[in-house]
Each structure stands twice: as structure tokens, then as C-alpha cells.
Design a protein around this motif. Sequence first.
Motif, PDB file in Angstrom:
ATOM      1  N   GLY A  56      60.041   9.242   5.405  1.00 35.12           N
ATOM      2  CA  GLY A  56      60.016   9.079   3.887  1.00 35.12           C
ATOM      3  C   GLY A  56      60.461   8.566   3.253  1.00 35.12           C
ATOM      4  O   GLY A  56      60.592   8.216   2.013  1.00 35.12           O
ATOM      5  N   ASN A  57      61.268   7.336   3.937  1.00 32.11           N
ATOM      6  CA  ASN A  57      62.181   6.369   2.795  1.00 32.11           C
ATOM      7  C   ASN A  57      61.051   5.238   2.465  1.00 32.11           C
ATOM      8  O   ASN A  57      61.258   4.584   1.441  1.00 32.11           O
ATOM      9  CB  ASN A  57      63.201   6.006   4.017  1.00 32.11           C
ATOM     10  CG  ASN A  57      64.521   6.711   5.023  1.00 32.11           C
ATOM     11  OD1 ASN A  57      65.144   7.177   3.669  1.00 32.11           O
ATOM     12  ND2 ASN A  57      64.357   6.822   5.584  1.00 32.11           N
ATOM     13  N   VAL A  58      60.043   5.250   3.104  1.00 32.31           N
ATOM     14  CA  VAL A  58      59.246   3.766   2.592  1.00 32.31           C
ATOM     15  C   VAL A  58      58.601   4.749   1.482  1.00 32.31           C
ATOM     16  O   VAL A  58      58.851   3.983   0.534  1.00 32.31           O
ATOM     17  CB  VAL A  58      57.910   3.706   3.673  1.00 32.31           C
ATOM     18  CG1 VAL A  58      58.282   3.497   4.983  1.00 32.31           C
ATOM     19  CG2 VAL A  58      56.926   4.967   3.670  1.00 32.31           C
ATOM     20  N   ALA A  59      58.859   5.380   1.171  1.00 28.45           N
ATOM     21  CA  ALA A  59      58.089   6.602  -0.825  1.00 28.45           C
ATOM     22  C   ALA A  59      59.451   5.426  -1.344  1.00 28.45           C
ATOM     23  O   ALA A  59      59.201   5.204  -2.446  1.00 28.45           O
ATOM     24  CB  ALA A  59      57.951   7.528  -0.452  1.00 28.45           C
ATOM     25  N   ASP A  60      60.440   5.562  -0.633  1.00 26.89           N
ATOM     26  CA  ASP A  60      61.941   5.258  -1.822  1.00 26.89           C
ATOM     27  C   ASP A  60      61.714   3.672  -2.392  1.00 26.89           C
ATOM     28  O   ASP A  60      62.013   3.608  -3.055  1.00 26.89           O
ATOM     29  CB  ASP A  60      63.616   5.898  -0.957  1.00 26.89           C
ATOM     30  CG  ASP A  60      63.076   7.505  -0.859  1.00 26.89           C
ATOM     31  OD1 ASP A  60      62.724   8.344  -1.898  1.00 26.89           O
ATOM     32  OD2 ASP A  60      63.986   8.260  -0.030  1.00 26.89           O
ATOM     33  N   ILE A  61      61.524   3.325  -0.642  1.00 22.79           N
ATOM     34  CA  ILE A  61      62.044   1.628  -1.256  1.00 22.79           C
ATOM     35  C   ILE A  61      60.791   1.135  -1.346  1.00 22.79           C
ATOM     36  O   ILE A  61      61.025  -0.219  -2.450  1.00 22.79           O
ATOM     37  CB  ILE A  61      62.402   0.619   0.318  1.00 22.79           C
ATOM     38  CG1 ILE A  61      60.964   1.267   1.456  1.00 22.79           C
ATOM     39  CG2 ILE A  61      63.286   0.894   1.021  1.00 22.79           C
ATOM     40  CD1 ILE A  61      61.357   0.382   2.528  1.00 22.79           C
ATOM     41  N   CYS A  62      59.710   1.476  -1.936  1.00 25.03           N
ATOM     42  CA  CYS A  62      58.556   1.435  -2.472  1.00 25.03           C
ATOM     43  C   CYS A  62      59.456   0.598  -3.784  1.00 25.03           C
ATOM     44  O   CYS A  62      59.662   1.888  -4.733  1.00 25.03           O
ATOM     45  CB  CYS A  62      57.215   2.305  -2.734  1.00 25.03           C
ATOM     46  SG  CYS A  62      55.817   1.286  -3.035  1.00 25.03           S
ATOM     47  N   PRO A  63      59.012  -0.490  -4.401  1.00 22.68           N
ATOM     48  CA  PRO A  63      59.251  -0.801  -5.885  1.00 22.68           C
ATOM     49  C   PRO A  63      58.439  -0.283  -6.713  1.00 22.68           C
ATOM     50  O   PRO A  63      58.833   0.127  -8.420  1.00 22.68           O
ATOM     51  CB  PRO A  63      59.785  -2.230  -5.796  1.00 22.68           C
ATOM     52  CG  PRO A  63      58.401  -2.919  -4.965  1.00 22.68           C
ATOM     53  CD  PRO A  63      58.043  -1.657  -3.495  1.00 22.68           C
ATOM     54  N   VAL A  64      57.507   0.252  -6.327  1.00 28.90           N
ATOM     55  CA  VAL A  64      56.509   0.963  -7.228  1.00 28.90           C
ATOM     56  C   VAL A  64      55.753   1.591  -6.283  1.00 28.90           C
ATOM     57  O   VAL A  64      56.228   2.468  -6.305  1.00 28.90           O
ATOM     58  CB  VAL A  64      55.150  -0.733  -7.629  1.00 28.90           C
ATOM     59  CG1 VAL A  64      55.634  -1.529  -8.315  1.00 28.90           C
ATOM     60  CG2 VAL A  64      54.410  -0.735  -6.067  1.00 28.90           C
ATOM     61  N   GLY A  65      54.853   2.434  -7.690  1.00 25.47           N
ATOM     62  CA  GLY A  65      54.200   3.926  -7.466  1.00 25.47           C
ATOM     63  C   GLY A  65      52.752   3.945  -6.251  1.00 25.47           C
ATOM     64  O   GLY A  65      52.062   4.749  -6.362  1.00 25.47           O
TER      65      GLY A  65
END
Lengths: 432, 528
Positions: free
Chosen positions: B201-210
Motif C-alpha cells: 500500500g505504501n507505493v501509492a502513498d509515495i507516488c508523487p502523482v496520481g
Amino acid sequence: MSAFKPVLTQHIYQQDCHTLPFYQSVGGYTALEKVLTMDPEDVIDVVKNSNLRGRGGAGFPAGIKWGFLPKDMVKPTYLINNADESEPGTFKDRLLINKAPHQMLEGMLIAAYAIRCNLAFIYIRGEFYKEAEVLEKVLSEAYAANLLGKNILGSKYDLDVIVHRGAGAYICGEETALIESLEGKRGCPRLKPPFPALEGYLKCPTIVNNVETLSNLPHIINRGAEWFRSIGPEKGPGPKLYCVSGCVNSPGVFEEPMGTSLKKLIYENAGGIKNDNQLKAVLPGGSSSAILTAEEAVTLNMDFDSLMDAKTMLGSAGIIVMDDTVNMVQACLNIARFYAHESCGQCTPCREGTTWLVKMLTRMVQGGGKAGDIKMLYEITDNIGGLIDFSKGSFGKTICPFGEAVAWPIRSFVEKFESEFINYIPQQETVA
Amino acid sequence: MPFIKIDEKEFEVAKGTTVLQAALANGIEIPHYCYHPVLEVVGSCRMCLVQVEGMPKLQASCNTLIGEAPSNKKLDGKYDMVVNTQTDVVKQERKNILEFLLLNHPLDCPVCDQAGECYLQDYTFKYGNAHSRFKEEKRVRPSEFLGSNIVINQDRCILCSRCVRFTREISGTNELFVQNRGYHSKVSILEDKPLENLMAGNVADICPVGALLNTDYIHKNRFWNLDTIPSVCQDCSAGCNVDVFSQRDEIFRLTPRENHDVNGYFMCDIGRYGFHRFEEIERVNQPLVRNGKSFDVIDWAEAIQKTADLIEQSNGKTAGIVSPFHTNESNFLLGLMINGILGMLPAIQAEEITYPYGFRISADRSPNQRGMNDICGGLAKDLSSEIKKQAIRGLYILDDGVDRELDDAWKEILANMDFLIVQSYAMTDLSKLAHIVLPGLAPYEREGTITNDQDRIQWLRPSLSIKAESKPDWEILMLVNNALNKKAENFTGLDDVIIKMGEQFPNYSGITLFKIATQGIALNGKKM
């Protein structure tokens, strides 16, 4: 100066010139014997004195590069022979591998000894499968003759050489991308610093040299730095292989001194322009160099500094000749396509910009040119490769020089043949 | 220490800091995408380029180290480095990079979940151009599932490679990689190795864009509609700091909150999606009293009185069962009230997981085991045999809210008690056996302090309102205690309870919710 006699390609027309017995019969590996009795530091000094500059493209002085290695080395040092020759218009290393592989191997041994390396690699372009086979044979010959392996020629010096085949990526010719690839990773250039001399292969000090650079070493050792410096210009001397291709009668690799005039190479060595057409333009150093118009080309000498002064570069000395039948917009698109295809994709400007250029040039070629396209071509190339200001050195917006390698030629095409580009913009567009 | 100047600000920084780190630490914004504090520096987005005096070309601030200049080479006689982040060249370069990044971007902010917290949006607004010069056809690529909870919208991806580096360096699971080259590059997985790990799930948080989105939250709400409450995850005793996002009494998502003493920047998926467990539970909303096989609803005053009567009548033969799922305050008050033995039900254990980066999911899947042990002073080691030995006749149970298989000894005890008082928010197996059920609060409704397994006391804050007639657990316990003992103290709030707790257990003295704030207090080596 007396007539120049080829050095690197002296024996290439003789039968079995790629074999060890032949190479030994013409004095091969005598330089190695000499080097093995010398102090490694002294070998580096000889090479430094010779002013030998890298033949891969950047023209960085080889001896100085070696001097960047840390003095008190704890980690092992590696030597990588960059045989990933993929610059469009360049085919000199392939010749050296095919016809004088032992000369190159002797050069590797000398370099490896000088930098105290015990494991060296030959990173060979994926498409060179035949050449890779040649090299494998050459290595087995050398191992059998104790020119490689343990205790080489009784000198207590050990060296192993491994041939590593690339997978067909242009970018892996860039030394840090090559190292990544050699480590088994995706071939993307690394951020610098640290430079490979400090942290290269497996984070150990690493020297990457081109095939032609290494092939020069046995001759420098045998004949001395003085001799080497006497050939061509003082600041970047030596014999040089020039690859002439394109609209010429007899394309090929020609060995001439550094600083030979482009005119001589095109009209004498390569037999002049095909079909007696007029010379239109020349890319002097592979597709990454800025293009020269015919007027510029015939006045220039092929060496690092003269070409730098003419705002282009010697690069890999892949001379691509274009005659007056060549459509410069389509040629430009061709080059842009190559770079769009080969961009590794990590840096934003290069990844996005190269394809933008292709899309735009394609639209122009297909008749969809729009007012303002030319200005945009200038701006996009500047945004990828930086403002081309040689005097300030203020170029480079990407991790590796690939950005500049796209920007320079394309910008120069537009700059020097602007009228042809304007022809691709329909009349109503220019009025509007 | 090098003395540097960035724009007009002068400060000292530690040697070896990068320009970007120094700027961010001193309140100077340098836009960046690929840089993340705990990931390897790759310098590929080229957004953070700045001008460093004495260097001919723009430098990637994320990879420019600050060192000391020799005394005769200091700029203006005093600076080791002078950096400009606001010159025309830098501003133009930011425009250029944003132009490149937006070439193929669909500009679908109105339907993008990242809108409002998107760095592409923010930086474009702040540094970019208002118009696109791109006249060609945009590239359109389908969205893909990377794992069961993560979807990638390839069109929005800027290839910063944060997610790829995350799976390499933080989770060590290596699912993600960049496939293809150049313009065709995309973040991808191998068919047989999807992004299925407990940190995915963290990859969605660290993604700076959508680009990377949690399917759990996708298209459910807009960022600006949500209330954010800083709280603590309650799914294991590591106590990861989280932000709970809710709107109108409904939780929409949990994201990790930065705390370098606890979880760093991340949280696990057990905690991230854990809040769904409480959405469809059978709630207890009113005090209940047993009537044969069913329950009757009674009012609070009656329920409290009945409870107090039962405990009083048992003559000290009532045992208290505290819970590692409850706050320190609730457990402490139960301890105050019970004048006999205290203990707990068998603990809930699972596998301990530690990731290469050091992120940890504790084997103890209750949030407050440490706190419970700290403030209950002498819990019975073997509660079931102790109950038999002391002929205990009644139990007051703070219910975990988690059903579990109890062994025969426990089943027998529960069946043979004179009375069972269960304080719970749900109709759990235990509640079903109770004589009186007192409705407390569910996780995300309750407030208080909990202590993680590294001895850090943290503030558990509520995001949901109290349902129906339920009361905060500490309040119920206080009311029962007051009914039992007319002299018992009347607490007006949690802070009162914490002060009282501190009087009895010196380790907890001097603590207030205000002092705990968002980052918590380490109890070992506590400095007040």
C-alpha cells in the motif's frame, strides 16, 4: 613529415592476422614483456606523456583517467574494454577486433598491469556475435600461451579476461550504463559523481577504455611517448581510425594521423562523392556530433580541438557524408528516431523530448508543418541538451551526455539548413 | 561545519548533506519528484535543478553534496557554497521539465484521486506554464493492476521510480521494475509475481502523482472533503503513526504519518485496511441485561447500579480481565476498581515480520500489551488457575473485541461464574455469555493513550463519533467505581486519569496528552 604508415591496421590485410602466431611473428607481446618489468606507475607516466586521448567519443586523456584511481586501494580494481561500438557511422572497433584482436588484448594487458587490475572485461556489443566468437578464441589462445591467467610470462602478475556480450542497447556504450549492464542490471547511466575510477563495477575502482585506445598502448610502449606525440597535433596525437560512410565511392575504415583534413579523407581515402554529386554536409564524429556544411567541412582537420572550435566534435570519428540528393529534414528525422529509440528513459527531458522531436519532425515530413515549428525545434533541443555554449561549457541537463548527443546534431541540422525546414511549412501557415 | 547560503538564507549544515536536504530542512522549497528521504538518490526527474555558484551548469540539488571549501576559496570570504533556487534560468528550467512531464499527461485532474495532494498539480500551478505547446497526439496506455490492491494509471506516471526503489530497498520484495526503454518505459510486474506484500500500500502513498492508487480508496472521495486526524494504528504493538481520513463519520483511508522513532514513513497493509473490520460489526449500542436466553435493554443508571451491586455482593471475589486492546486509562481504572486479581485472556499472537529497511510488524497483534502490563501492576500470570484457587465468583471483562478460540479451562470458567460483566462495543462470543453488557467504544471512536512495544506512549485520537448510547470505556469504569465507592475520585477528563495514573506509576508521571502530541514520548529515558 614523411608519409604516414598505418600503425594499428598495419597487418590487417594479411592472412591469419587475427591469430597469435601471426601477431607474435610481427613483434606482438614484446611491449607486454617490457611492461611486466616496469613499475605500474611508470607505465601510467608513459601513457600520460603520450597525450593519448580516449578514442571512444569523449576524448578524455587516458593517462589522466588512470590517475584518478585512488592511491591506497583496498578494493580490487577492474578494467573494462568498451567494445560496445554502436554510434551510427562507426565501425572501427569491429575491424580491430576482427583483424587485430591480439593487439587489443596486449593493450588490455598493459592497461590492466598499469592500474593493478586482476580481472578485466570486454563488454562487446550484442550484435557483434561473430566478433565475440573471435575474442573467445583469442582468449583461449592467450591462456594457452600463458599470456593470461596466473603468473603471466613468469612475472607473478595475474590477469583474467571475461567477454561479456551486451544486449543491443546504444546507451550501454556510456561507461556507467555499461557498468550497470555488466552488473546484470538495467543499462541506465549512473549519477556522477562518484565517477567509475572511484566507484565503478561492484562499487570498486574501475577504468573503462575503448578498443582503439587500448590498441594504441603496445605501440606507445614499444616506440615511446615521443614518437606518439610526433603524429598529429600535440594535444591529441596519434594514429586514428576514421570510418567514412554515406554518399562516397569507397566507404571504409582509414588509418591516418590525428588531424588529417576532412577533405583528404572524403576525396582521397574514400574516393570522393558518389555519382559525382556535390558534397552537402558531413557529420564528422558519428550521429551525435553537430553537422558541418560542405563549406565548413572542406576546411577542417579531424582532431579533437579543431572540431571543438568548429562547435562539433571528433567523437568516434564516424564520418557520415551527405551529398546534395539528401533531404536534410528526413535525415534529421532519421537521427531523431534513432535517439528516441535508444533513450534509456530515466531522465525526463531525454525520455519525453526525443519522442516529441520525432513526432514533430514526422508531422512536418508528412506535410503538417505549422508556423512556429522551427522555433520549437530550437527550444526543445535546448531543453533536452542545454544551451550550446561551448565557451562556458554550460550544457547538459541530463544524467549522461545522451541529452547533448540528441540536441547537438538536431539543433545543428535546423540551424545550418533552416531553409529546407522552412520548405516543410505550408505557405498559409507561415502567413498565418 | 560548512556555512552556506541558499537564496537569501544563511545557515550551517552538516558536511555531506545534499543541497536539497539542506534547503528542505531550512524551509526553502525546491520542487522534486524522484527524491525521497529514505530511497536511493537517482537524480532522474531533473526537477530539482538549481544554480550553484562557480559551477557552469545547473546542478541536481538532490545529488550535490555540501562540503567545506578551503579558506582561500570561500565565496564572499565566508560561504562554502552559494546556491540560487530562484534565478530566471532555474525558473525556466522548471517550466521546461514540467512541460516534458505533462506532454502525455491526460490532465484528468477532475477524476483523479490524487487531485489536491498531487505534486504534478501543485508544481505546475506554482512553477509551470499555463498552456501546452504540444501539438501532437498524446500517448494513451491502459491502466493495469500491479497487485490486488494497487492499480497503476500509466498515463499519469512520470517514471520517478520511487515505487520501484521502494520494493527494492524498503520492502525488499522486488516486484516492481521499469519495463521497456525510453518513451515506452513503464512500471511493471512479472506476470507470476504481482505486487503482493504487506507493505504494498505504501507505493501509492509515495507516488508523487496520481499514477499508483489504492483500489480500496479509488473514486470514493476527494481529498479536500476528508477530515484528517493524526492517530496511531491499532493492529499490532509497533504502534505505527497514521493519519485517519474520514468524512461524516465514515473512514475512507489510513495513511502512514512520519515518525522516525516509530514507523519512519510507512505502514503495513494489515493496519492500512484494518479499519474495514469495524464497519459491519454487530454493535452493542445500549446497556443490556440477561433475561433467560436473550437480553433486555436497560438504561445506564440501572446498568451501572446492577453492576456495582453484583461486584459488591461477590465480596471481593470478582476478578478483572484487562485488555491489551484497550487504552492505558481504561485498564488503569479497571485496576482501581477491582479489589482482587487482575489478568488477561490468552494473548493474540501472529508471525513477526521485519523488512530489510527495518520496518516491523510485531508478533503481538494487540496495540497496548506493554501499556497494560505497565499500569496494571502485577497481573496474574496464570489467570485461569488463579481464578479457581481463589474461588472467584464473578468476572468484569474489558472485551478485546476480537473473537478467539478459548481452551476448555476457560470455557468452564466462563460457564460457571455467578456473573459475567462484559464491557464491549460488539456482540462478541464473550458478550453473548454476559449477564450485563456495557457498551463501550470501538477502535477509531475511543480516545486515550497506548504504549507500544518500544516503550513509547502515544495518543490515540478518535475520528468517529460515539454511536447511540455507548460511552467512553474509561467513563463507564469510573461510573461503576463511583457507585461502588462513594469516596472514589471523579475524573472530568482523560488528562485527570493520566495524572492519577502517573501518581501510582512513576514512569507515567508528568505526561499529558498535550505533551504526547503527534510524535509520542519515549518512556525509557523520558525527558520532560
